[in-house]
Design an enzyme around this catalytic site. Structure first.
Site, PDB file in Angstrom:
ATOM      1  N   LYS A  15       6.183  -2.929  -7.335  1.00 33.15           N
ATOM      2  CA  LYS A  15       5.512  -3.809  -6.375  1.00 33.15           C
ATOM      3  C   LYS A  15       6.463  -4.903  -5.862  1.00 33.15           C
ATOM      4  CE  LYS A  15       0.817  -3.232  -8.220  1.00 33.15           C
ATOM      5  NZ  LYS A  15      -0.386  -3.969  -8.677  1.00 33.15           N
ATOM      6  N   TYR A  55      -5.691   1.240  -1.377  1.00 30.55           N
ATOM      7  CA  TYR A  55      -6.605   0.530  -2.278  1.00 30.55           C
ATOM      8  C   TYR A  55      -8.065   0.637  -1.846  1.00 30.55           C
ATOM      9  CZ  TYR A  55      -2.760  -1.654  -4.909  1.00 30.55           C
ATOM     10  OH  TYR A  55      -1.681  -1.888  -5.726  1.00 30.55           O
ATOM     11  N   ASN A 118       1.737  -7.451 -11.008  1.00 32.58           N
ATOM     12  CA  ASN A 118       1.938  -6.877 -12.346  1.00 32.58           C
ATOM     13  C   ASN A 118       3.008  -5.785 -12.358  1.00 32.58           C
ATOM     14  OD1 ASN A 118       0.403  -5.015 -10.984  1.00 32.58           O
ATOM     15  ND2 ASN A 118      -1.195  -4.817 -12.515  1.00 32.58           N
ATOM     16  N   HIS A 121       2.597  -0.207  -9.814  1.00 31.62           N
ATOM     17  CA  HIS A 121       1.353   0.543  -9.627  1.00 31.62           C
ATOM     18  C   HIS A 121       1.667   1.990  -9.972  1.00 31.62           C
ATOM     19  CE1 HIS A 121      -2.146   2.487  -7.921  1.00 31.62           C
ATOM     20  NE2 HIS A 121      -1.290   3.364  -7.415  1.00 31.62           N
TER      21      HIS A 121
END
Ligand code: CMP
Length: 153
Positions: A15, A55, A118, A121
């Site tokens: 990301k 998403y 985070n 993905h």
């Protein structure tokens, strides 16, 4: 009897936070060292349209706008990763989505602390991988080669 392994291909995105923190090599190394094969790779700036399609299952969630803003903020490294049980193995190597719950030794356990940024993905199932991969790669993007250690993998 252990369950039979299936040869799979999955999508990974390093990301924007992972790219800007210069973690691309660190992340790829973990998949390579495990025995998975990188069969396509591309640095791209994800468009708002692609992010919303990617998403779409989260469209109704309160964090959806932040998710789209975050993934489109700066370039990502898109990877197609192949190997035995690649979907589950990559998710295991990445660790829990909530980085504060991710086990040490995993990408998020070692390298992340926040939920949206985070680091990575990865597709959560084979059908999801089949839906997500074409958002980032066309058939001509995939390469075929033999790892020298393939007899052991
Ligand atoms: P990812 O694997 O990219 O898939 C969906 C992402 O949504 C997930 O990683 C997190 O970054 C993000 N996410 C999931 N739940 C939440 C939440 N409650 N708040 C903010 N972000 C979330």
């Amino acid at each position: 009897m252990p369950e039979a392994a299936t040869h799979e291909r999955t999508l990974v995105l390093v990301k924007p936070d992972g790219v800007r923190r210069a973690l691309i090599g660190e992340v790829i190394a973990r998949y390579e060292h495990k025995g998975l094969k990188i069969v396509a790779a591309k640095m791209i700036h994800v468009s708002k349209e692609t992010a919303e399609r990617h998403y779409e299952e989260h469209k109704a969630k309160p964090f959806f706008p932040e998710l789209v803003r975050s993934i489109t903020a700066s370039p990502v490294m898109a990877l197609a990763v192949e190997g035995r049980n690649a979907v589950a193995v990559v998710r295991l190597l990445n660790g829990a989505t909530k980085p504060w719950e991710a086990a040490p030794g995993t990408v998020r356990g070692d390298l992340a602390l926040a939920m949206t940024p985070n680091v990575v993905h990865a597709s959560d199932s084979v059908p999801t991988a089949q839906r997500e991969l074409p958002l980032y790669f066309s058939e001509k993007d995939y390469v075929s080669y033999t790892r020298v250690d393939e007899d052991y993998l």
